[in-house]
Design an enzyme around this catalytic site. Structure first.
Site, PDB file in Angstrom:
ATOM      1  N   CYS A   1     -45.585 -40.167 -16.059  1.00 14.30           N
ATOM      2  CA  CYS A   1     -46.710 -39.616 -16.808  1.00 14.30           C
ATOM      3  C   CYS A   1     -46.563 -39.927 -18.295  1.00 14.30           C
ATOM      4  CB  CYS A   1     -46.821 -38.108 -16.588  1.00 14.30           C
ATOM      5  SG  CYS A   1     -45.357 -37.189 -17.114  1.00 14.30           S
TER       6      CYS A   1
ATOM      7  N   CYS B   1     -62.962 -25.696 -20.240  1.00 16.50           N
ATOM      8  CA  CYS B   1     -62.240 -26.975 -20.227  1.00 16.50           C
ATOM      9  C   CYS B   1     -63.051 -28.013 -19.443  1.00 16.50           C
ATOM     10  CB  CYS B   1     -60.869 -26.797 -19.595  1.00 16.50           C
ATOM     11  SG  CYS B   1     -59.928 -28.348 -19.500  1.00 16.50           S
TER      12      CYS B   1
ATOM     13  N   TYR C   1     -36.156 -36.937  -7.460  1.00 18.61           N
ATOM     14  CA  TYR C   1     -37.056 -36.000  -8.145  1.00 18.61           C
ATOM     15  C   TYR C   1     -38.153 -35.570  -7.161  1.00 18.61           C
ATOM     16  CZ  TYR C   1     -35.119 -38.136 -12.445  1.00 18.61           C
ATOM     17  OH  TYR C   1     -34.297 -38.618 -13.443  1.00 18.61           O
TER      18      TYR C   1
ATOM     19  N   GLU D   1     -51.085 -41.631 -15.619  1.00 18.92           N
ATOM     20  CA  GLU D   1     -49.923 -41.887 -14.783  1.00 18.92           C
ATOM     21  C   GLU D   1     -49.835 -43.394 -14.560  1.00 18.92           C
ATOM     22  OE1 GLU D   1     -47.780 -39.696 -12.886  1.00 18.92           O
ATOM     23  OE2 GLU D   1     -48.592 -37.885 -13.804  1.00 18.92           O
TER      24      GLU D   1
ATOM     25  N   ASP E   1     -40.034 -40.103  -9.686  1.00 18.81           N
ATOM     26  CA  ASP E   1     -41.146 -39.512 -10.437  1.00 18.81           C
ATOM     27  C   ASP E   1     -40.561 -38.479 -11.403  1.00 18.81           C
ATOM     28  OD1 ASP E   1     -43.602 -38.658 -11.344  1.00 18.81           O
ATOM     29  OD2 ASP E   1     -44.026 -37.409  -9.599  1.00 18.81           O
TER      30      ASP E   1
END
Length: 276
Positions: free
Chosen positions: A227, A35, A131, A262, A200
Protein backbone atom coordinates in the site's frame (compact mmCIF):
# COMPACT_ATOMS: atom_id res chain seq x y z
CA UNK A 1 -16.10 -0.30 4.11
CA UNK A 2 -14.06 1.14 6.99
CA UNK A 3 -13.32 4.67 8.17
CA UNK A 4 -11.63 5.92 11.33
CA UNK A 5 -12.42 9.64 11.83
CA UNK A 6 -10.88 11.27 14.86
CA UNK A 7 -10.99 14.44 16.91
CA UNK A 8 -8.71 16.34 19.26
CA UNK A 9 -9.09 17.02 22.97
CA UNK A 10 -12.34 18.92 23.71
CA UNK A 11 -11.92 22.55 24.68
CA UNK A 12 -14.36 24.53 26.80
CA UNK A 13 -16.70 21.57 26.80
CA UNK A 14 -16.91 21.39 23.01
CA UNK A 15 -15.49 19.02 20.41
CA UNK A 16 -13.94 20.59 17.33
CA UNK A 17 -13.60 19.03 13.87
CA UNK A 18 -14.30 15.30 13.55
CA UNK A 19 -12.59 13.94 10.47
CA UNK A 20 -9.15 13.34 9.02
CA UNK A 21 -5.71 14.91 9.00
CA UNK A 22 -4.92 17.77 6.63
CA UNK A 23 -2.60 16.60 3.83
CA UNK A 24 -0.03 19.35 4.38
CA UNK A 25 -0.64 20.19 8.04
CA UNK A 26 -0.62 16.89 9.90
CA UNK A 27 -1.55 18.55 13.19
CA UNK A 28 -4.80 19.88 11.72
CA UNK A 29 -8.00 17.84 11.44
CA UNK A 30 -10.40 18.62 8.61
CA UNK A 31 -14.05 18.28 9.58
CA UNK A 32 -15.64 15.54 7.46
CA UNK A 33 -19.41 15.23 8.00
CA UNK A 34 -19.63 12.87 5.00
CA UNK A 35 -16.86 10.81 3.40
CA UNK A 36 -17.21 10.65 -0.43
CA UNK A 37 -15.50 7.26 -0.75
CA UNK A 38 -17.21 5.59 2.21
CA UNK A 39 -20.26 3.36 1.71
CA UNK A 40 -23.74 4.86 2.13
CA UNK A 41 -24.26 2.80 5.28
CA UNK A 42 -21.13 4.26 6.87
CA UNK A 43 -22.11 7.82 6.03
CA UNK A 44 -25.61 7.30 7.39
CA UNK A 45 -24.18 6.11 10.71
CA UNK A 46 -21.42 8.72 10.72
CA UNK A 47 -23.99 11.50 10.95
CA UNK A 48 -25.63 10.11 14.09
CA UNK A 49 -22.31 9.16 15.69
CA UNK A 50 -20.95 12.67 15.21
CA UNK A 51 -24.02 14.13 16.92
CA UNK A 52 -23.73 11.67 19.80
CA UNK A 53 -20.02 12.36 20.32
CA UNK A 54 -20.59 16.12 20.42
CA UNK A 55 -23.38 15.68 23.00
CA UNK A 56 -20.97 13.66 25.17
CA UNK A 57 -18.06 16.11 24.87
CA UNK A 58 -17.59 16.29 28.63
CA UNK A 59 -16.97 12.52 28.80
CA UNK A 60 -13.77 12.80 26.76
CA UNK A 61 -10.62 13.88 28.57
CA UNK A 62 -8.56 13.69 25.40
CA UNK A 63 -8.98 13.16 21.67
CA UNK A 64 -10.21 9.88 20.26
CA UNK A 65 -10.45 7.81 17.10
CA UNK A 66 -13.81 6.45 16.03
CA UNK A 67 -14.36 3.21 14.12
CA UNK A 68 -17.08 2.54 11.56
CA UNK A 69 -16.84 -0.71 9.62
CA UNK A 70 -19.52 -2.20 7.40
CA UNK A 71 -19.95 -5.95 7.51
CA UNK A 72 -21.16 -8.03 4.58
CA UNK A 73 -24.26 -8.63 6.69
CA UNK A 74 -25.13 -4.93 6.34
CA UNK A 75 -24.38 -4.05 9.96
CA UNK A 76 -22.12 -1.10 10.76
CA UNK A 77 -19.75 -2.02 13.57
CA UNK A 78 -18.24 0.56 15.91
CA UNK A 79 -16.54 -1.70 18.45
CA UNK A 80 -13.08 -2.94 17.42
CA UNK A 81 -13.78 -6.32 19.03
CA UNK A 82 -17.04 -6.99 17.19
CA UNK A 83 -16.77 -9.69 14.54
CA UNK A 84 -16.99 -8.47 10.98
CA UNK A 85 -17.84 -10.60 7.95
CA UNK A 86 -16.57 -10.08 4.40
CA UNK A 87 -17.63 -12.07 1.35
CA UNK A 88 -15.10 -12.34 -1.50
CA UNK A 89 -16.22 -14.58 -4.33
CA UNK A 90 -17.26 -17.89 -2.82
CA UNK A 91 -15.29 -17.37 0.38
CA UNK A 92 -16.40 -15.86 3.67
CA UNK A 93 -13.96 -14.22 6.05
CA UNK A 94 -14.49 -13.37 9.71
CA UNK A 95 -12.24 -11.01 11.68
CA UNK A 96 -12.43 -8.41 14.48
CA UNK A 97 -13.72 -5.08 13.13
CA UNK A 98 -10.62 -3.24 14.34
CA UNK A 99 -8.16 -5.62 12.67
CA UNK A 100 -6.60 -5.09 9.28
CA UNK A 101 -8.55 -6.36 6.28
CA UNK A 102 -8.69 -4.91 2.76
CA UNK A 103 -11.52 -2.38 2.93
CA UNK A 104 -12.78 -1.84 -0.61
CA UNK A 105 -15.18 -4.77 -1.24
CA UNK A 106 -16.07 -3.52 -4.74
CA UNK A 107 -12.62 -4.38 -6.08
CA UNK A 108 -11.55 -7.25 -3.82
CA UNK A 109 -12.53 -10.06 -6.20
CA UNK A 110 -10.51 -8.52 -9.06
CA UNK A 111 -7.66 -7.66 -6.72
CA UNK A 112 -7.23 -11.11 -5.18
CA UNK A 113 -7.94 -12.73 -8.57
CA UNK A 114 -4.92 -10.93 -10.00
CA UNK A 115 -2.71 -11.93 -7.06
CA UNK A 116 -3.84 -15.52 -7.55
CA UNK A 117 -3.08 -15.44 -11.27
CA UNK A 118 0.43 -14.11 -10.60
CA UNK A 119 1.13 -16.77 -7.98
CA UNK A 120 0.08 -19.38 -10.54
CA UNK A 121 2.68 -18.18 -13.07
CA UNK A 122 5.29 -20.19 -11.16
CA UNK A 123 5.56 -23.96 -11.18
CA UNK A 124 5.72 -24.20 -7.38
CA UNK A 125 3.28 -26.68 -5.77
CA UNK A 126 3.58 -24.88 -2.41
CA UNK A 127 2.48 -21.42 -1.36
CA UNK A 128 3.56 -19.41 1.67
CA UNK A 129 1.46 -16.43 2.71
CA UNK A 130 3.67 -14.22 4.87
CA UNK A 131 1.99 -11.43 6.84
CA UNK A 132 -1.09 -13.62 6.34
CA UNK A 133 -3.43 -11.84 8.78
CA UNK A 134 -6.78 -13.63 8.87
CA UNK A 135 -5.86 -15.67 5.77
CA UNK A 136 -7.27 -13.57 2.93
CA UNK A 137 -4.69 -14.23 0.21
CA UNK A 138 -3.62 -17.70 1.30
CA UNK A 139 -7.15 -19.10 1.47
CA UNK A 140 -8.16 -17.37 -1.77
CA UNK A 141 -5.27 -19.09 -3.57
CA UNK A 142 -5.50 -22.48 -1.84
CA UNK A 143 -7.44 -24.16 -4.65
CA UNK A 144 -4.46 -23.75 -7.01
CA UNK A 145 -1.73 -25.24 -4.78
CA UNK A 146 -1.01 -28.57 -3.13
CA UNK A 147 -0.40 -26.86 0.18
CA UNK A 148 -0.60 -23.38 1.67
CA UNK A 149 1.12 -22.21 4.84
CA UNK A 150 0.23 -18.85 6.35
CA UNK A 151 2.71 -17.17 8.68
CA UNK A 152 1.88 -14.30 11.00
CA UNK A 153 3.43 -12.86 14.18
CA UNK A 154 -0.02 -12.09 15.65
CA UNK A 155 -1.45 -15.04 17.51
CA UNK A 156 -4.95 -13.55 17.32
CA UNK A 157 -4.80 -13.28 13.53
CA UNK A 158 -3.61 -16.89 13.26
CA UNK A 159 -6.66 -18.02 15.22
CA UNK A 160 -8.98 -16.22 12.79
CA UNK A 161 -7.11 -17.58 9.76
CA UNK A 162 -7.64 -21.11 11.08
CA UNK A 163 -11.30 -20.32 11.73
CA UNK A 164 -11.71 -19.00 8.17
CA UNK A 165 -10.11 -22.12 6.72
CA UNK A 166 -12.58 -24.19 8.72
CA UNK A 167 -15.74 -22.30 7.76
CA UNK A 168 -14.73 -22.40 4.07
CA UNK A 169 -13.85 -26.11 4.30
CA UNK A 170 -10.31 -25.57 3.03
CA UNK A 171 -8.17 -28.49 4.18
CA UNK A 172 -4.84 -27.87 2.43
CA UNK A 173 -4.05 -24.64 4.30
CA UNK A 174 -2.39 -24.38 7.69
CA UNK A 175 -1.41 -21.33 9.71
CA UNK A 176 1.45 -20.91 12.14
CA UNK A 177 2.68 -18.15 14.41
CA UNK A 178 6.19 -17.15 13.40
CA UNK A 179 8.57 -14.99 15.38
CA UNK A 180 10.03 -11.98 13.58
CA UNK A 181 13.58 -13.30 13.89
CA UNK A 182 12.80 -16.83 12.67
CA UNK A 183 9.77 -16.54 10.45
CA UNK A 184 10.62 -19.36 8.00
CA UNK A 185 12.03 -21.84 10.52
CA UNK A 186 8.81 -23.88 10.57
CA UNK A 187 9.10 -24.68 6.87
CA UNK A 188 10.90 -27.62 5.32
CA UNK A 189 14.59 -27.00 4.78
CA UNK A 190 15.57 -26.31 1.17
CA UNK A 191 11.93 -26.17 0.05
CA UNK A 192 12.23 -22.64 -1.35
CA UNK A 193 12.65 -23.84 -4.92
CA UNK A 194 9.22 -25.49 -4.66
CA UNK A 195 7.54 -22.49 -3.07
CA UNK A 196 5.94 -19.22 -4.14
CA UNK A 197 5.65 -16.56 -1.43
CA UNK A 198 2.98 -13.86 -1.14
CA UNK A 199 3.88 -10.90 1.05
CA UNK A 200 1.60 -8.04 2.07
CA UNK A 201 3.49 -5.97 4.67
CA UNK A 202 2.30 -2.79 6.43
CA UNK A 203 3.04 0.69 5.02
CA UNK A 204 6.58 0.65 6.41
CA UNK A 205 7.38 -2.24 4.09
CA UNK A 206 9.44 -5.33 4.91
CA UNK A 207 12.04 -5.21 7.65
CA UNK A 208 15.63 -5.90 6.63
CA UNK A 209 15.54 -8.86 9.01
CA UNK A 210 12.51 -10.37 7.23
CA UNK A 211 14.02 -9.89 3.77
CA UNK A 212 17.30 -11.53 4.78
CA UNK A 213 15.34 -14.57 5.94
CA UNK A 214 13.25 -14.57 2.77
CA UNK A 215 16.33 -14.43 0.54
CA UNK A 216 17.91 -17.25 2.53
CA UNK A 217 14.75 -19.34 2.05
CA UNK A 218 15.07 -18.49 -1.66
CA UNK A 219 11.54 -19.04 -3.03
CA UNK A 220 11.02 -19.56 -6.75
CA UNK A 221 8.73 -16.56 -7.00
CA UNK A 222 7.38 -13.72 -4.90
CA UNK A 223 4.16 -11.74 -5.26
CA UNK A 224 4.62 -8.54 -3.26
CA UNK A 225 1.52 -6.48 -2.43
CA UNK A 226 2.08 -2.99 -1.04
CA UNK A 227 0.00 0.00 0.00
CA UNK A 228 3.10 2.20 -0.13
CA UNK A 229 4.98 2.34 -3.47
CA UNK A 230 7.88 4.21 -1.83
CA UNK A 231 8.78 1.43 0.61
CA UNK A 232 8.03 -1.19 -2.04
CA UNK A 233 10.54 0.47 -4.36
CA UNK A 234 13.09 0.53 -1.53
CA UNK A 235 12.58 -3.21 -0.97
CA UNK A 236 12.62 -3.92 -4.71
CA UNK A 237 16.25 -2.79 -4.89
CA UNK A 238 17.15 -5.38 -2.26
CA UNK A 239 15.26 -8.07 -4.19
CA UNK A 240 17.26 -7.23 -7.30
CA UNK A 241 20.51 -7.40 -5.34
CA UNK A 242 19.41 -10.87 -4.22
CA UNK A 243 19.01 -11.95 -7.88
CA UNK A 244 15.25 -11.55 -8.19
CA UNK A 245 13.95 -10.19 -11.48
CA UNK A 246 10.94 -7.88 -11.72
CA UNK A 247 8.43 -9.53 -14.06
CA UNK A 248 5.28 -7.44 -13.75
CA UNK A 249 3.80 -4.40 -12.00
CA UNK A 250 0.08 -3.79 -11.55
CA UNK A 251 -1.46 -0.98 -9.45
CA UNK A 252 -4.97 -1.14 -8.01
CA UNK A 253 -6.89 1.99 -7.05
CA UNK A 254 -8.48 0.76 -3.83
CA UNK A 255 -8.80 4.31 -2.49
CA UNK A 256 -10.31 6.45 -5.30
CA UNK A 257 -9.68 10.19 -5.31
CA UNK A 258 -6.80 9.87 -2.86
CA UNK A 259 -3.06 9.56 -3.44
CA UNK A 260 -3.09 6.03 -2.00
CA UNK A 261 -3.02 2.89 -4.12
CA UNK A 262 -2.10 -0.75 -3.82
CA UNK A 263 0.62 -2.08 -6.09
CA UNK A 264 1.33 -5.72 -6.89
CA UNK A 265 4.76 -6.67 -8.23
CA UNK A 266 5.77 -10.13 -9.39
CA UNK A 267 9.37 -11.25 -8.83
CA UNK A 268 11.12 -14.35 -10.12
CA UNK A 269 14.32 -15.90 -8.83
CA UNK A 270 16.99 -15.81 -11.54
CA UNK A 271 17.74 -19.34 -12.77
CA UNK A 272 20.80 -20.91 -11.24
CA UNK A 273 20.98 -18.45 -8.35
CA UNK A 274 20.69 -19.38 -4.69
CA UNK A 275 19.85 -17.59 -1.45
CA UNK A 276 21.65 -14.31 -0.81
Amino acid sequence: SKITPHFQKPRSGKIGPIGFLHTAKRSQIIDVPECPIASPALNKNLSSIRKDVKKRANSFRKGATLLLRESATGAVLTDAHEICEEQVGNLKFLFPAGDFFQNNPSILSSFVGYVKSQAQTFSSPKLVDAYCGSGFFGLSCASEFESVIGIEVSEGSIAWAKKNAQINQIENASFIKGSAEAIFDHLEENSGSETTVIIDPPRKGCSREFLEQLFEFSPEGVVYISCNPATQMRDLKLFQEANYQLKKVQPFDLFPQTRHLECVITLSKASGSKGA
